[in-house]
Design a protein around this motif. Structure first.
Motif, short mmCIF file in Angstrom:
data_model
loop_
_atom_site.label_atom_id
_atom_site.label_comp_id
_atom_site.label_asym_id
_atom_site.label_seq_id
_atom_site.Cartn_x
_atom_site.Cartn_y
_atom_site.Cartn_z
N TRP A 102 -6.88 2.49 -2.75
CA TRP A 102 -6.07 1.46 -3.27
C TRP A 102 -4.67 1.65 -3.69
CZ3 TRP A 102 -7.41 -3.57 -3.30
CH2 TRP A 102 -6.63 -4.48 -3.84
N ASP A 103 -4.61 2.56 -4.48
CA ASP A 103 -3.18 3.23 -4.95
C ASP A 103 -2.20 3.30 -3.68
OD1 ASP A 103 -4.11 2.89 -7.54
OD2 ASP A 103 -4.21 5.09 -7.82
N THR A 104 -3.00 4.09 -2.79
CA THR A 104 -2.18 4.58 -1.57
C THR A 104 -1.61 3.39 -0.87
OG1 THR A 104 -3.27 6.79 -1.53
CG2 THR A 104 -2.15 5.87 0.44
N GLY A 105 -2.41 2.46 -0.44
CA GLY A 105 -2.15 1.09 0.18
C GLY A 105 -1.16 0.36 -0.46
N ALA A 106 -1.25 0.24 -1.83
CA ALA A 106 -0.18 -0.44 -2.54
C ALA A 106 1.13 -0.01 -2.63
CB ALA A 106 -0.78 -0.68 -4.12
N VAL A 107 1.26 1.38 -2.83
CA VAL A 107 2.51 2.15 -2.75
C VAL A 107 3.06 2.21 -1.36
CG1 VAL A 107 3.67 4.20 -3.17
CG2 VAL A 107 2.01 3.41 -4.91
N LEU A 108 2.47 2.63 -0.31
CA LEU A 108 2.82 2.69 1.08
C LEU A 108 3.05 1.20 1.44
CD1 LEU A 108 0.95 6.00 2.20
CD2 LEU A 108 3.13 5.80 0.96
N ALA A 132 -1.36 5.25 9.58
CA ALA A 132 -0.82 4.06 9.93
C ALA A 132 -1.48 3.07 8.88
CB ALA A 132 -1.09 3.71 11.49
N LEU A 133 -2.76 3.06 8.99
CA LEU A 133 -3.85 2.10 8.11
C LEU A 133 -3.18 2.17 6.78
CD1 LEU A 133 -7.07 2.35 9.77
CD2 LEU A 133 -5.50 0.53 10.14
N LEU A 134 -2.79 3.37 6.13
CA LEU A 134 -2.40 3.68 4.94
C LEU A 134 -1.16 3.02 4.40
CD1 LEU A 134 -3.37 7.37 4.30
CD2 LEU A 134 -4.68 5.40 3.68
N PHE A 135 -0.17 2.87 5.60
CA PHE A 135 0.99 2.22 5.57
C PHE A 135 0.88 0.70 5.88
CE2 PHE A 135 2.90 6.12 5.83
CZ PHE A 135 3.79 6.26 5.04
N GLY A 136 -0.27 0.06 6.15
CA GLY A 136 -0.58 -1.21 6.39
C GLY A 136 -0.25 -1.44 7.69
N GLN A 137 -0.27 -0.48 8.85
CA GLN A 137 0.03 -1.02 10.34
C GLN A 137 -1.16 -0.68 11.01
OE1 GLN A 137 3.66 -1.46 10.97
NE2 GLN A 137 3.33 -1.76 8.63
N ALA A 138 -1.39 -1.08 12.23
CA ALA A 138 -2.19 -0.62 12.99
C ALA A 138 -2.16 0.78 13.44
CB ALA A 138 -2.15 -1.65 14.47
#
Length: 147
Positions: A102-108, A132-138
């Motif tokens: 959760w933290d990783t997704g919010a920050v990245l 990529a998924l951690l940065f909100g990308q496909a």
């Protein structure tokens, strides 16, 4: 001869306070302090993974305080996969993998906007799978077979 910085001209500069508020919103954190803790933890971990020009260019896109957190880390010899990155954060902080993710997704997600699509694509190309998924990308590349 010095190269000109390759900052992303399409992204508006953000102060550290603005970055923290954006991460607080993205992560639905109850306090600014909790958002700052997530930012510092995730950027320190990212600083151990991103190297070379990508590291320099990413630091130039971030607010000074965030850039210092990123660049204060010594890059590790072996890069972690995206899931390994999350597990590493969990083990360093004592958080569960779910909280670390959760933290990783919010920050990245915020870092991705600051970096812009071109720099983000370069960084993702050089990191192992799963980021990529951690940065909100496909995740568009094929995983490499295990050796």
């Amino acid at each position: 001869m010095y190269d000109q910085p390759r900052a992303n001209p399409s992204v508006t500069a953000m102060t550290f306070d603005q970055m923290l508020e954006r991460v607080r919103y993205e992560g639905a954190y109850p306090t600014r302090e909790r958002a700052e803790e997530a930012v510092r933890t995730v950027l320190a971990s990212l600083g151990r993974q991103v190297t070379g020009d990508d590291r320099v260019d990413l630091a130039q896109c971030l607010p000074v305080e965030a850039a210092l957190t990123l660049t204060a880390q010594i890059p590790e010899a072996d890069q972690l996969t995206g899931w390994g990155f999350v597990k590493d954060i969990a083990s360093r902080t004592g958080a569960t993998p779910a909280v670390a993710r959760w933290d990783t997704g919010a920050v990245l997600a915020v870092v991705a906007r600051l970096a812009g699509p071109d720099l983000l694509a370069r960084i993702l190309h050089r990191l192992p799978g799963g980021y990529a998924l951690l940065f909100g990308q496909a995740e568009l590349r094929q995983p490499q077979p295990a050796a």
